[in-house]
Write a protein that holds these residues in place. Sequence first.
Motif, PDB file in Angstrom:
ATOM      1  N   HIS A  94       3.200  -1.265   4.047  1.00 36.36           N
ATOM      2  CA  HIS A  94       2.544   0.035   3.851  1.00 36.36           C
ATOM      3  C   HIS A  94       3.608   1.129   3.884  1.00 36.36           C
ATOM      4  N   MET A  95       3.758   1.863   2.779  1.00 38.98           N
ATOM      5  CA  MET A  95       4.797   2.902   2.693  1.00 38.98           C
ATOM      6  C   MET A  95       4.182   4.263   2.392  1.00 38.98           C
ATOM      7  N   ASP A  96       4.863   5.318   2.856  1.00 37.79           N
ATOM      8  CA  ASP A  96       4.449   6.679   2.519  1.00 37.79           C
ATOM      9  C   ASP A  96       5.701   7.524   2.332  1.00 37.79           C
ATOM     10  N   ARG A  97       5.702   8.327   1.269  1.00 32.93           N
ATOM     11  CA  ARG A  97       6.882   9.169   1.026  1.00 32.93           C
ATOM     12  C   ARG A  97       6.955  10.330   2.017  1.00 32.93           C
ATOM     13  N   ASN A  98       5.825  10.638   2.678  1.00 32.22           N
ATOM     14  CA  ASN A  98       5.813  11.725   3.672  1.00 32.22           C
ATOM     15  C   ASN A  98       6.284  11.213   5.031  1.00 32.22           C
ATOM     16  N   PRO A  99       6.769  12.144   5.884  1.00 30.06           N
ATOM     17  CA  PRO A  99       7.185  11.729   7.227  1.00 30.06           C
ATOM     18  C   PRO A  99       6.006  11.651   8.201  1.00 30.06           C
ATOM     19  N   TYR A 100       4.772  11.894   7.722  1.00 32.73           N
ATOM     20  CA  TYR A 100       3.600  11.881   8.621  1.00 32.73           C
ATOM     21  C   TYR A 100       2.496  11.024   8.008  1.00 32.73           C
ATOM     22  N   VAL A 135       0.862  -1.185   0.000  1.00 34.99           N
ATOM     23  CA  VAL A 135       0.000   0.000   0.000  1.00 34.99           C
ATOM     24  C   VAL A 135       0.899   1.237   0.000  1.00 34.99           C
ATOM     25  N   LEU A 136       0.619   2.174  -0.917  1.00 35.68           N
ATOM     26  CA  LEU A 136       1.397   3.415  -0.981  1.00 35.68           C
ATOM     27  C   LEU A 136       0.518   4.596  -0.590  1.00 35.68           C
ATOM     28  N   GLY A 137       0.958   5.359   0.414  1.00 31.47           N
ATOM     29  CA  GLY A 137       0.173   6.499   0.888  1.00 31.47           C
ATOM     30  C   GLY A 137      -0.618   6.097   2.115  1.00 31.47           C
ATOM     31  N   THR A 138      -0.664   6.990   3.120  1.00 30.75           N
ATOM     32  CA  THR A 138      -1.381   6.652   4.364  1.00 30.75           C
ATOM     33  C   THR A 138      -2.631   7.507   4.531  1.00 30.75           C
ATOM     34  N   GLY A 139      -3.307   7.807   3.404  1.00 30.61           N
ATOM     35  CA  GLY A 139      -4.619   8.457   3.492  1.00 30.61           C
ATOM     36  C   GLY A 139      -5.612   7.493   4.134  1.00 30.61           C
ATOM     37  N   LEU A 140      -6.788   7.992   4.484  1.00 33.69           N
ATOM     38  CA  LEU A 140      -7.765   7.154   5.188  1.00 33.69           C
ATOM     39  C   LEU A 140      -8.144   5.925   4.365  1.00 33.69           C
TER      40      LEU A 140
END
Length: 447
Positions: free
Chosen positions: A32-38, A9-14
Motif C-alpha cells: 500500500h503506497m501513498d505519494r502524500n506524507p499523511y 494499492v495506491l492512495g490511503t483514502g478510506l
Amino acid sequence: MDEEYDVIVLGTGLTECILSGIMSVNGKKVLHMDRNPYYGGESSSITPLEELYKRFSLPDSPPESMGRGRDWNVDLIPKFLMANGQLVKMLLYTEVTRYLDFKVVEGSFVYKGGKIYKVPSTETEALASNLMGMFEKRRFRKFLVFVANFDENDPKTFEGVDPKTTTMRDVYKKFDLGQDVIDFTGHALALYRTDDYLDVPCLETINRIKLYSESLARYGKSPYLYPLYGLGELPQGFARLSAIYGGTYMLNKPVDEIVMEGGHVIGVKSEGEVARCKQLICDPSYIPDRVRKAGQVIRVICVLSHPIKNTNDANSCQIIIPQNQVNRNSDIYVCMISYAHNVAAQGKYIAIVSTTVETSEPEAEIEPALELLEPIDQKFVAISDLYEPTDDGTDSQVFASRSYDATTHFETTCNDIKDIYKRMTGSDFDFENMKRKQNDVFGEDEQ
C-alpha cells in the motif's frame, strides 16, 4: 520494494484502506503506497489548524482566539456513519473498532420555509413535531408503522403495495402524504439527494427508511455516529488491520508509472524500482487517463464560536436542506461537530456545508445553509471535481475508486467498496466471512 505482490494499492483514502484491509485478511499479499506524507488522501483530517490555513492558501495564520493549532482535526470531506449502516458493520466485523471511539451525533434537522426543525423519526416525535398539522401527523404515523412492519418476504405486510412495481410516488399517494412530508421523508429519512427516486419501485426507499429507524433505535438521539479525533482515524484503523495481516505500507512514496503489459497491469514503478502485482486498486488521482469527470461538489468548512441556532445547542448535528425548499435539483447538507469530538479547540464548532454543484456560481448555491450558521469566524471553500472510472477493470485489472460524493454518510462509499470487491474477486462481499476469518486470528473470546 522489488517484490511480487497480489495487490498494490495506491492512495490511503478510506475506500483504498478498507479494500487493502479486506484483501490482507483474505490472505492476499498487499503493498500500500501513498505519494502524500499523511494518511487519508482526499478524506484526511487536517491538523494542526495552521496546516488548514496553508492548504487553502489563506494569507494569515489563525488568530489567537482559535486556541491551540494542534487541538484541531478538520475533515476535508464531511460524513457521518449510520449506526446500523454498512461501514459500522465493516468496522465491527474487522474489529477495527478496537482502535476507535465514537460519539452519537446529537440531532438531525430538516429545513422548511427558512427555519430548521428536528427530523421526526419515531411515532412519538412525529406526533409532537411542528412540521405537520394534526391530520397529517396521523397519516404519517400510519406510514411509519407500515414501513416498520414491511417485510419483502412476507406479502401479508404489503397492504396492496408491490415492492417491485409500485413507485414511491404511489405509496405516498396511498397514505395521502403532503409535499412537505414527502420532502423530509425522501430527503431526511431515506437520505436521497434528488427526487429521481419517486418514480422507481419503492423497495429501496422503504429499506432506506428502515435503516434510518433501526440506526436511530440503537442510540436514540440520532442515527449517526462520528469518531473522536475526526474521520482521518478511519483509514488509519483499516491500515492497521492490513498491517496485522502482513500488509506493507509506504507513505511519502512517489508513483512514477503504472506498468502495463498487453493491456493489463503488471506493476508500479517508484524511484527507479518496480513492484510487481496482479491487481491494482487506486483513487482517481493516480490514473487521470482512466477516469472521467462526473460533476463537482462544493464543500465549505466554517469555524464557529457558537452552536447552530434552533438546534437546542447541540454540540453535533446534521441539517438537510431538501432541494424543493430552495429550488434546486439536489439537497444541501450541513454536518456540524465540535470540541466535544476532539476536532476543535474548547468552545469551537466546525460546520461543513456540502452540495452537488449545479450552476457556474457554486458559492451562491449554498447561501441558504451559510445563513443558518451566522456569525462565521472563518470559511474555507473547496470545489472538487468528482471522478468515476471509465471501465470496470476486468481487462486491465486496474480498479479505480469513485470520488467521495456530497452525501453526509458512508453508504455510497460502501457500495463502491463492495462493487470493486466483486469486480476483483468475482464474488459478493460477505460480512460474515470477514468475521470468521477474524476469529481464526484473534480467537472467539475477545469480542
